[in-house]
Design a protein around this motif. Sequence first.
Motif, mmCIF file in Angstrom:
data_model
loop_
_atom_site.group_PDB
_atom_site.id
_atom_site.type_symbol
_atom_site.label_atom_id
_atom_site.label_comp_id
_atom_site.label_asym_id
_atom_site.label_seq_id
_atom_site.Cartn_x
_atom_site.Cartn_y
_atom_site.Cartn_z
ATOM 1 N N LEU A 272 19.713 7.233 -38.622
ATOM 2 C CA LEU A 272 19.283 5.819 -37.953
ATOM 3 C C LEU A 272 18.621 4.642 -39.482
ATOM 4 N N ALA A 273 18.131 5.694 -41.112
ATOM 5 C CA ALA A 273 17.994 4.555 -41.826
ATOM 6 C C ALA A 273 20.033 4.977 -42.950
ATOM 7 N N ALA A 274 20.796 5.625 -42.457
ATOM 8 C CA ALA A 274 22.126 5.095 -42.839
ATOM 9 C C ALA A 274 22.369 4.147 -41.922
ATOM 10 N N GLY A 275 22.239 4.270 -40.840
ATOM 11 C CA GLY A 275 23.530 2.319 -39.922
ATOM 12 C C GLY A 275 24.008 3.370 -38.912
ATOM 13 N N ALA A 292 9.220 8.736 -46.302
ATOM 14 C CA ALA A 292 9.931 10.390 -46.893
ATOM 15 C C ALA A 292 11.305 10.065 -47.197
ATOM 16 N N ALA A 293 12.082 10.105 -45.603
ATOM 17 C CA ALA A 293 13.501 10.500 -45.889
ATOM 18 C C ALA A 293 14.526 9.311 -46.698
ATOM 19 N N ALA A 294 13.940 8.392 -46.197
ATOM 20 C CA ALA A 294 14.530 7.431 -46.912
ATOM 21 C C ALA A 294 14.142 5.693 -47.190
ATOM 22 N N PRO A 295 13.284 5.933 -48.215
ATOM 23 C CA PRO A 295 12.300 5.251 -48.991
ATOM 24 C C PRO A 295 13.432 4.124 -49.020
ATOM 25 N N ASP A 296 13.728 3.925 -49.263
ATOM 26 C CA ASP A 296 14.661 2.544 -49.240
ATOM 27 C C ASP A 296 15.154 1.875 -48.497
ATOM 28 N N LYS A 297 14.684 2.179 -47.000
ATOM 29 C CA LYS A 297 15.685 1.466 -45.979
ATOM 30 C C LYS A 297 14.208 1.433 -45.010
#
Length: 443
Positions: A272-275, A292-297
């Motif tokens: 999801l975070a990667a789009g 936790a998995a993608a804090p910048d997203k």
Amino acid sequence: MTRKNPRPARLALALAVALTLTPLTACSAGSLGSSSESSDGGTTITWLTGSDETAQTTARTIVAAFEKANPDITVELDGRPAGAEGDNLVKTRLQTGSMPDVFDYNSGSLFQQIAPEKNLTDLTGDAAVAAVDEAFSPQVSVGDDVYGVPYGTAFGGGVMYNKKVYEELGLEVPTTWAEFLANADAIKAAGKTAVIQTYGETWTAQLPILGDFHNVAAADPDWAQEYTANRRKYATDPVALAGFQHLQEIHDRGYANADFASAKVPDGMRLLAAGDGVMYPILSGNITTLAAAAPDKVNDVGFFALPGTDAASNGLTAWFPNAVYIPNTTEDAQLTAAKKLLAFIASPAGCEAQSQASPPTGPYLVEGCTLPADVPQVTKDVQAYFDADKQSPALEFLSPVKGPNLEQLCVEVGSGITPAADAAKLYDQDVEKQAQQLGLEGW
């Protein structure tokens, strides 16, 4: 916006997570056991809470702020692990009159199962519950009598979605299932996973059914009551059956990720975070996993309620937090202090202390409490449904009836193994056995 209602008029049943039983463990300075007058003339009370690190950190943070504001009161913590044993511990302590002065426990159906009229202190009209949101009060009430205050935040069952991809494809948040399918088709045509599924954690397969209950209740406000009385069935009610059908559509239309059978929540969040995946039916509280998995997203992801057939009634299926209670065995010398602690927990200062202990994943159901400005977008989106009064309780907060095999049946539907109609019939049979075990009338 929150609303007060110190004397709610309806009885709510709710299903919440079970706690556990093991020998009690000291979790703060001071001895465990019954409360007492402290040596300096102040009052000491004991609070029974979870013994895990998160529960202890939250309670200690609240206690520190409370004791600073109330220097004549000392609060000691008593530990209780999570699970079925702790649930039994709570019931045993209440039955034997050995419950500490204050304890936190489930709201909803498990709250009803601890015989609140017999075992708890009625807080109706007390300052401790004056700021409790009317959306929460029924979850800790019997008739017009209120027994607890919210502890933690609410969250929703719906869809996390990648906002950037939505913008790139010119999509709008859907408020009907037809719009949801149209969005999914556009996402699939763009070469992305339209609907993320993570059956490596089987509980996630239930979201298209459990998260759809607001739509069921909007169409039939008496559905939960009738369901509990064995007068509504998933297989024979088109509105309730729709959740199973939606799950089948996700599979049949090829919307899911290729590894849906083995993927787990962190995998889904990374997708999801990667789009690369765009819509993920999930509980909003799992924003912590995304962080936790993608804090910048985190703020690339938003949240919307599962849509049904009627855009006008579309809203959020809500899960409510636990509550803090006072047993009716708390002695008069400690009762005033215990009520002060509850009033503090259900106040802006109490909410702030909880936020300091851990970032909130949903709204505090207390008047005057606001979310920190830096909470994730998902949390803000859930708050918006509460502010607009477009939410209603999940079925498990209105009925004690839930069959143990729903997870597996949903996995079978979402995997193309069992048709939706057949799974709904099997689930009705599963529910019947569970209702009979509970001894419910009409089964």
